[in-house]
Design a protein around this motif. Structure first.
Motif, PDB file in Angstrom:
ATOM      1  N   GLU A 123     -14.381   6.895  31.871  1.00 31.63           N
ATOM      2  CA  GLU A 123     -13.946   8.227  31.435  1.00 31.63           C
ATOM      3  C   GLU A 123     -13.092   8.158  30.180  1.00 31.63           C
ATOM      4  N   LEU A 124     -12.398   7.030  29.988  1.00 30.77           N
ATOM      5  CA  LEU A 124     -11.559   6.847  28.806  1.00 30.77           C
ATOM      6  C   LEU A 124     -12.342   6.312  27.613  1.00 30.77           C
ATOM      7  N   GLY A 125     -13.631   6.049  27.807  1.00 33.80           N
ATOM      8  CA  GLY A 125     -14.458   5.624  26.693  1.00 33.80           C
ATOM      9  C   GLY A 125     -14.807   4.159  26.638  1.00 33.80           C
ATOM     10  N   PHE A 126     -14.403   3.380  27.639  1.00 36.09           N
ATOM     11  CA  PHE A 126     -14.718   1.953  27.625  1.00 36.09           C
ATOM     12  C   PHE A 126     -16.184   1.733  27.991  1.00 36.09           C
ATOM     13  N   ARG A 127     -16.825   0.809  27.259  1.00 30.72           N
ATOM     14  CA  ARG A 127     -18.197   0.446  27.576  1.00 30.72           C
ATOM     15  C   ARG A 127     -18.333  -1.062  27.809  1.00 30.72           C
ATOM     16  N   THR A 128     -17.205  -1.731  27.950  1.00 25.35           N
ATOM     17  CA  THR A 128     -17.158  -3.127  28.376  1.00 25.35           C
ATOM     18  C   THR A 128     -16.018  -3.295  29.355  1.00 25.35           C
ATOM     19  N   PHE A 129     -16.315  -3.889  30.493  1.00 27.52           N
ATOM     20  CA  PHE A 129     -15.285  -4.181  31.489  1.00 27.52           C
ATOM     21  C   PHE A 129     -15.129  -5.690  31.606  1.00 27.52           C
ATOM     22  N   VAL A 130     -13.889  -6.144  31.532  1.00 25.93           N
ATOM     23  CA  VAL A 130     -13.585  -7.568  31.644  1.00 25.93           C
ATOM     24  C   VAL A 130     -12.852  -7.804  32.951  1.00 25.93           C
ATOM     25  N   LEU A 131     -13.512  -8.439  33.904  1.00 24.63           N
ATOM     26  CA  LEU A 131     -12.886  -8.779  35.188  1.00 24.63           C
ATOM     27  C   LEU A 131     -12.292 -10.178  35.066  1.00 24.63           C
ATOM     28  N   GLN A 132     -10.979 -10.224  35.055  1.00 28.63           N
ATOM     29  CA  GLN A 132     -10.270 -11.486  34.850  1.00 28.63           C
ATOM     30  C   GLN A 132      -9.415 -11.812  36.058  1.00 28.63           C
ATOM     31  N   GLY A 133      -9.406 -13.089  36.422  1.00 30.31           N
ATOM     32  CA  GLY A 133      -8.573 -13.496  37.547  1.00 30.31           C
ATOM     33  C   GLY A 133      -8.365 -14.993  37.569  1.00 30.31           C
ATOM     34  N   GLY A 134      -7.491 -15.431  38.441  1.00 27.03           N
ATOM     35  CA  GLY A 134      -7.348 -16.850  38.685  1.00 27.03           C
ATOM     36  C   GLY A 134      -8.581 -17.384  39.394  1.00 27.03           C
ATOM     37  N   GLU A 135      -8.629 -18.688  39.561  1.00 26.87           N
ATOM     38  CA  GLU A 135      -9.756 -19.286  40.295  1.00 26.87           C
ATOM     39  C   GLU A 135      -9.478 -19.132  41.789  1.00 26.87           C
ATOM     40  N   ASP A 136      -9.880 -17.978  42.295  1.00 24.76           N
ATOM     41  CA  ASP A 136      -9.567 -17.552  43.650  1.00 24.76           C
ATOM     42  C   ASP A 136     -10.760 -17.804  44.563  1.00 24.76           C
ATOM     43  N   PRO A 137     -10.659 -18.764  45.490  1.00 32.08           N
ATOM     44  CA  PRO A 137     -11.796 -19.092  46.363  1.00 32.08           C
ATOM     45  C   PRO A 137     -12.279 -17.918  47.207  1.00 32.08           C
ATOM     46  N   TYR A 138     -11.434 -16.910  47.400  1.00 29.22           N
ATOM     47  CA  TYR A 138     -11.841 -15.740  48.182  1.00 29.22           C
ATOM     48  C   TYR A 138     -13.047 -15.057  47.535  1.00 29.22           C
ATOM     49  N   PHE A 139     -13.071 -15.045  46.217  1.00 27.85           N
ATOM     50  CA  PHE A 139     -14.162 -14.361  45.518  1.00 27.85           C
ATOM     51  C   PHE A 139     -15.334 -15.321  45.358  1.00 27.85           C
ATOM     52  N   THR A 140     -16.077 -15.428  46.431  1.00 25.90           N
ATOM     53  CA  THR A 140     -17.284 -16.252  46.471  1.00 25.90           C
ATOM     54  C   THR A 140     -18.363 -15.625  45.598  1.00 25.90           C
ATOM     55  N   ASP A 141     -19.446 -16.351  45.407  1.00 25.66           N
ATOM     56  CA  ASP A 141     -20.575 -15.790  44.670  1.00 25.66           C
ATOM     57  C   ASP A 141     -21.043 -14.484  45.316  1.00 25.66           C
ATOM     58  N   GLU A 142     -21.109 -14.484  46.640  1.00 27.68           N
ATOM     59  CA  GLU A 142     -21.591 -13.290  47.345  1.00 27.68           C
ATOM     60  C   GLU A 142     -20.699 -12.074  47.054  1.00 27.68           C
ATOM     61  N   ARG A 143     -19.391 -12.269  47.142  1.00 26.47           N
ATOM     62  CA  ARG A 143     -18.478 -11.146  46.905  1.00 26.47           C
ATOM     63  C   ARG A 143     -18.524 -10.691  45.451  1.00 26.47           C
ATOM     64  N   LEU A 144     -18.491 -11.659  44.524  1.00 28.09           N
ATOM     65  CA  LEU A 144     -18.506 -11.284  43.112  1.00 28.09           C
ATOM     66  C   LEU A 144     -19.828 -10.641  42.718  1.00 28.09           C
ATOM     67  N   CYS A 145     -20.939 -11.188  43.193  1.00 30.50           N
ATOM     68  CA  CYS A 145     -22.242 -10.615  42.859  1.00 30.50           C
ATOM     69  C   CYS A 145     -22.372  -9.189  43.379  1.00 30.50           C
ATOM     70  N   ALA A 146     -21.848  -8.935  44.571  1.00 34.39           N
ATOM     71  CA  ALA A 146     -21.909  -7.580  45.125  1.00 34.39           C
ATOM     72  C   ALA A 146     -21.127  -6.603  44.253  1.00 34.39           C
ATOM     73  N   ILE A 147     -19.964  -7.026  43.760  1.00 36.44           N
ATOM     74  CA  ILE A 147     -19.158  -6.169  42.881  1.00 36.44           C
ATOM     75  C   ILE A 147     -19.880  -5.933  41.564  1.00 36.44           C
ATOM     76  N   VAL A 148     -20.457  -6.995  41.002  1.00 35.21           N
ATOM     77  CA  VAL A 148     -21.170  -6.878  39.729  1.00 35.21           C
ATOM     78  C   VAL A 148     -22.355  -5.934  39.864  1.00 35.21           C
TER      79      VAL A 148
END
Length: 372
Positions: A123-148
């Motif tokens: 809504e603010l006009g962004f057309r690129t989203f940067v998801l940045q984080g530490g190397e967090d084992p909680y965010f498995t491929d399955e969880r990250l892929c579902a979000i993506v």
């Protein structure tokens, strides 16, 4: 090369046994860099060692602006930054959210919270989203892929960037197939001894380079970079960084000054130099003319006009923060980080006004790199 014992004597974060150049000789090397897009190791060392000369810096920045304007005009591309987890399994010695910092207040955003950040950003006009984080084992491929997949489905025309550290090639491939366009992974330093000074046992420069190679081969738009003025850095290590980046030819290079954090063993180390950071930005623009170069938050942290000065050195990207305000102060990579108390809209429009005053046009599009 071997890191010299005089590192601690170098107040602005760079020193060399080779020595710098007079302004005219430095101009000759800068012209060669613009023309041929490469320098030898010794040429890089001499050029970098000349950065403290105001005339040399001014010429480098002038040429960098001209090269950027030829490719991109006065456009500034925005990236909506979402710092979605500050858990990290690594213990990088310079980082405020390293695993060993027991004082850090940990958090993870839920998938719903991440999507909400994207919705507000769109809504603010962004057309690129940067998801940045530490190397967090909680965010498995399955969880990250579902979000993506959810972001890609809801915002099909937007670019999705991840910055979540070292993963396997299989993981990178799965994330790419799910819809991630870009991946940011700073190499931090291309010198093995320097890398070991900044990182714990178990992390290696070899693996970091492997990750970047995998990302490039898979088809990502790749971002790399380094801190300027990090502990142990010399003109020689910076020369190695530039040679590595010339070979990698990333689509984006993120550099910013080292800024210390009070809960690390480098708490007393001086922050990186604004002047050297601007000089390295200008050199990067001359070396890879089509690269996307952010004017980083760290630049704005060490100087109130740091991001504007970054633009004047050839940068063309800013990354306003879309993270929930309640969590921003906890993504505490270094001390005195700016924009931790601003709402997303406030952060976005503040940066837009500042860029406009400085003579730049903030544009609303994906802002893809022109690097082949």
């Amino acid at each position: 090369m071997t890191l010299g014992s005089n590192v601690s004597d170098c107040a602005l974060g760079v020193c060399s046994s080779i020595g710098g150049l007079d302004p005219q000789s430095a101009r000759v090397l800068l012209d060669k860099l613009e023309r041929e897009r490469t320098l030898s190791f010794d040429e890089w060392v001499r050029l970098i060692s000349s950065y403290q000369d105001e005339e040399v810096r001014a010429y480098a920045m002038e040429r960098a602006r001209a090269v950027r304007d030829e490719r991109y005009g006065n456009k500034v591309f925005t990236r909506g930054l979402i710092e979605f987890t500050n858990y990290c399994k690594n213990d990088c010695l310079y980082c405020g959210i390293r695993a060993g910092n027991k004082k850090a207040r940990r958090y993870r955003l839920s998938a719903e919270e991440i999507l909400s950040c994207c919705e507000e950003g769109y809504e603010l006009g962004f057309r690129t989203f940067v998801l940045q984080g530490g190397e967090d084992p909680y965010f498995t491929d399955e969880r990250l892929c579902a979000i993506v997949v959810e972001i890609r489905t809801k915002f099909p025309e937007c670019a999705i960037t991840l910055s979540v550290g070292e993963r396997s090639r299989k993981s990178y491939q799965r994330l790419f197939d799910a819809g991630v366009d870009r991946y940011l992974l700073r190499h931090e330093t291309a010198n093995q001894e320097h890398y070991a000074l900044l990182h714990p046992c178990g992390m290696s420069l070899e693996n970091r380079k492997r990750c970047l190679s995998d990302l490039r081969e898979i088809g990502y738009q790749v971002g790399s970079g380094f801190m300027v003025g990090s502990p142990g850095q010399t003109a020689e290590t910076l020369a190695e960084d530039m040679l590595f980046l010339a070979d990698l030819k990333p689509h984006m290079v993120g550099i910013g000054p080292f800024v210390s954090h009070h809960d690390t063993c480098f708490a007393e180390h001086p922050n990186g130099s604004l002047e050297l950071t601007l000089f390295m930005l200008a050199c990067l623009r001359l070396m890879i003319p089509e690269v996307l170069l952010p004017a980083t938050t760290a630049l704005g942290t060490i100087d109130p006009l740091g991001r504007e000065k970054g633009m004047d050195a050839g940068a063309n990207v800013v990354m306003p923060n879309l993270s929930p305000v309640a969590r921003r102060a906890d993504y505490d990579l270094y001390d005195n980080k700016i924009c931790t108390g601003e709402e997303a809209a406030e952060c976005r429009f503040c940066l837009q006004r500042r860029m406009q005053i400085a003579g730049y046009e903030v544009v609303v599009d994906r802002g893809d790199s022109l690097v082949d």
